[in-house]
Design a protein around this motif. Structure first.
Motif, PDB file in Angstrom:
ATOM      1  N   THR B  61       0.844  -1.210   0.000  1.00  0.00           N
ATOM      2  CA  THR B  61       0.000   0.000   0.000  1.00  0.00           C
ATOM      3  C   THR B  61       0.873   1.252   0.000  1.00  0.00           C
ATOM      4  N   LEU B  62       1.918   1.200   0.816  1.00  0.00           N
ATOM      5  CA  LEU B  62       2.824   2.342   0.908  1.00  0.00           C
ATOM      6  C   LEU B  62       3.476   2.628  -0.439  1.00  0.00           C
ATOM      7  N   ALA B  65       0.764   4.047  -2.752  1.00  0.00           N
ATOM      8  CA  ALA B  65       0.323   5.379  -2.306  1.00  0.00           C
ATOM      9  C   ALA B  65       1.435   6.412  -2.536  1.00  0.00           C
ATOM     10  N   GLY B  66       2.677   6.012  -2.276  1.00  0.00           N
ATOM     11  CA  GLY B  66       3.805   6.927  -2.486  1.00  0.00           C
ATOM     12  C   GLY B  66       3.932   7.306  -3.954  1.00  0.00           C
TER      13      GLY B  66
END
Lengths: 184, 336
Positions: B61-62, B65-66
Motif C-alpha cells: 500500500t505504501l 500510495a507513495g
C-alpha cells in the motif's frame, strides 16, 4: 525519502498498529460461551418452538405445532430418569387442573421404544398426550442438558421459559398461570 | 560550461528513477490486490489474520500510495497523472484487505449436533444445523440454514460458499456416526452425551483425537443410562479398518468399549460395529450408520463495498490510461 512519503509511512504504520491493538483487545476473550455450546434450555426464551412430526404412544403422528393457539407445557422425559418419575404425578395434576383453561401438557419421551414409554405411562396413569421421539430431536433442539427438561410455549408458538430439572406442582402453576390468564 | 546546465548523468537518472518507481508501484499493486482477492478465494486460511500478512499489504500500500502521491504532482509525467485514479483504487482495495485481516474475527469452525442452533454474532445471524437421520449422514448432503436478524435466510451446502457482508460461510464435512442402542429384549434405549454440548444426541461427532496402538483415532463417548452403560467410541476409516485383523472387510467402523457406571469394562464389552450393521457388545445391541455431517466455517473477508469501489476505480483508471488517446500537443515555434 521525500517528506510526503515519510508522512505516509508513519501514518500507515500507526494505522496498522492501532488496528492490531484493537484486535488484540477485543479478541482476547475468546468466543462467547454460548457459541461453544451449552447454556441449556433457559437461553431459548423468546425463540420460536421447533416442531417435528413424531410417533405417538397411541400409534398416530403428532407434533408441537398442532397445538398452536394453546399454552403448551412441554416435558422431555425418559422412563429410566428418576427425577422424571418423581415429577410425573405433578404434571398429571397440572393437566387435570388446567386443561379446561386451554393448557396442553405434552410429554415427549426421549429415545425409547413404545414398550418402555407405554409401560411408564400406564404405571403413572398418564392421560396427557405422549410423543415417542426416538431420534431425540426435541431434546437437541431444546438444548436439554439433562432430564427432565420443560418448556413453556405460548399460544403464538414461542418459548416463554425453558427449565432444566424437576419442578413441583406449585412451580408449574406459577409458570403457566400468567399465560393462561392472558390466553383466556 | 554554465552552471545552470544539468549534468548529463543527472538528467538521465530522473526518468530512470520515475520508471523504477512506476514498476515498483505496479508490482506492489498487483501483488497486494492478489493477496486481498485471495481472501475471497480461500477465506478460511489463517494466514490472513497474521501480522506478516498485514505488514506485506501495508508495504505494498505504501509503495502504491507513495507513487500516486508523486504522480499526482507530475513526477511520472503524463502517464503518472493518468494512472493516478487506478493507483487510488488499488490503495482502497489493499486497505480493505488490511482492515479485514486485522479487525475481522479469526476463522472459526462451528461444530454443532444435528437439530441445534448456533448464534453467529459476527454475522448477525444464527446457524440452524439440520436434523439428520442415518440416511442423511451416509449421504453427507445436509445443508446448514443461516437466518439473519432481518428475517432473510440462506442455505450453505456441501462445497458451497456464501458471503454475508464481510463474512464468508462454508461447510466442512466431518465424520459422524448415528448410534442406535437396544437392550436384550430389543427395546430402544436413550442415548446421552453428558460430556458434549448436545446432551440428548444419538449422533457422535468425534471431537477428540486419541492414540490407540500407535494410531491416532477420532474418539467420542456416550451413555445408555437405562442400562447404566458408559461407552467410548473410536472411529476407524476404511484404511484403518483394513489394517486390523478383525475381518472388517475394509469398511468404515466404530470400535466401542462398554463400561458400567463405575468404569469397569463389561464382559464382552469391546467390539467393532461396521456401518449399517448390528453388533451385541457388553450386553447392548448397537447399530451404527457412519457418514459425514457439516460444520460451519466462518471467515472474515474484505468489506465488499470497499472492494467494489476500489476495483471500479482500478478498472476506470486503467481504461482511461490505456484506451483514451492522449491529446496531441501542437508544435510551437518555441518547440521548434
Amino acid at each position: 525519502m521525500p517528506r510526503q512519503t515519510s508522512g505516509l509511512l508513519v501514518a500507515l504504520i500507526a494505522l496498522v498498529a492501532i488496528a492490531y491493538t484493537v484486535k488484540l483487545y477485543f479478541g482476547a476473550g475468546g468466543p462467547p460461551a454460548s457459541r461453544l455450546g451449552g447454556g441449556g434450555p433457559a437461553m431459548l426464551a423468546g425463540a420460536p418452538a421447533q416442531s417435528y412430526p413424531t410417533r405417538t404412544l397411541r400409534g398416530g403422528t403428532d407434533g408441537l405445532d398442532r397445538y398452536r393457539g394453546h399454552v403448551v407445557f412441554v416435558n422431555l422425559w425418559a422412563s429410566w430418569c428418576a427425577p422424571c418419575r418423581s415429577e410425573t404425578p405433578a404434571l398429571e395434576s397440572l393437566y387435570r387442573d388446567d386443561a379446561a383453561r386451554g393448557l396442553v401438557v405434552l410429554g415427549i419421551d426421549q429415545g425409547e421404544s413404545a414398550e418402555a414409554a407405554g409401560a411408564f405411562a400406564k404405571e403413572m396413569h398418564l392421560s396427557y398426550p405422549i410423543l415417542l421421539d426416538e431420534d431425540q430431536q426435541y431434546g437437541r433442539a431444546y438444548a436439554a442438558v439433562g432430564l427432565p427438561t420443560s418448556l413453556i410455549v405460548d399460544a403464538t408458538g414461542h418459548i416463554v421459559r425453558g427449565i432444566d430439572g424437576e419442578m413441583s406442582l406449585a412451580q408449574m402453576h406459577e409458570a403457566v398461570d400468567p399465560l393462561l390468564r392472558t390466553h383466556s | 560550461m554554465s552552471a545552470t546546465v544539468p549534468a548529463p548523468s543527472a538528467a538521465a537518472a530522473a526518468p530512470r528513477a520515475a520508471g523504477e518507481g512506476r514498476a515498483l508501484a505496479l508490482a506492489s499493486a498487483v501483488f497486494g490486490m492478489a493477496l486481498v482477492f485471495a481472501q475471497d478465494v480461500v477465506p478460511a486460511w489463517t494466514g490472513f489474520h497474521t501480522w506478516q500478512y498485514a505488514a506485506a499489504l501495508a508495504l505494498a500500500t505504501l509503495a502504491v500510495a507513495g507513487y500516486a502521491w508523486g504522480a499526482r504532482t507530475g513526477a511520472d509525467g503524463d502517464f503518472g497523472t493518468r494512472v493516478f485514479v487506478a493507483a487510488i483504487g488499488a490503495v482502497v482495495v489493499m486497505c480493505a484487505g488490511i482492515a479485514s485481516g486485522l479487525l475481522g474475527p479469526d476463522t472459526e469452525t462451528v461444530v454443532r449436533a444435528p437439530g441445534t442452533v448456533a448464534p453467529l454474532p459476527d454475522v448477525g445471524a444464527a446457524g440452524f444445523f439440520p436434523v439428520a437421520d442415518p440416511g442423511a449422514l451416509v449421504r453427507g448432503d445436509a445443508h446448514i440454514l443461516i437466518r439473519r436478524r432481518d428475517g432473510s435466510s440462506l442455505e450453505v451446502g456441501p462445497g458451497e460458499r456464501r458471503f454475508v457482508g464481510a463474512t464468508a460461510l462454508e461447510t466442512t464435512a466431518q465424520i459422524a456416526a448415528y448410534v442406535e442402542a437396544r437392550d436384550a429384549a430389543g427395546r430402544r434405549l436413550t442415548i446421552t452425551q453428558p460430556a458434549n454440548s448436545a446432551f440428548l444426541s444419538p449422533v457422535l461427532l468425534f471431537p477428540q483425537r486419541v492414540t490407540v496402538a500407535g494410531r491416532e483415532l477420532p474418539a467420542d463417548a456416550f451413555a445408555t443410562p437405562a442400562l447404566h452403560r458408559q461407552i467410548k467410541a473410536f472411529y476407524f476409516s476404511k484404511d484403518a479398518a483394513a489394517s486390523t485383523q478383525h475381518g472388517l472387510g475394509g469398511k468404515e467402523a466404530v470400535l466401542l468399549a462398554v463400561d458400567d457406571d463405575a468404569g469397569r469394562l463389561e464382559p464382552g464389552g469391546i467390539g467393532f460395529v461396521t456401518s449399517g450393521a448390528d453388533a451385541p457388545i457388553g450386553g447392548v445391541r448397537f447399530h451404527v450408520a457412519i457418514g459425514t455431517y457439516p460444520a460451519l466455517v466462518v471467515s472474515a473477508v474484505p468489506f465488499p463495498p470497499a472492494l467494489w469501489l476500489g476495483g471500479a476505480l482500478v478498472l476506470a483508471g486503467l481504461a482511461y490510461t490505456l484506451l483514451v488517446p492522449r491529446p496531441r500537443r501542437s508544435i510551437t515555434a518555441a518547440d521548434a
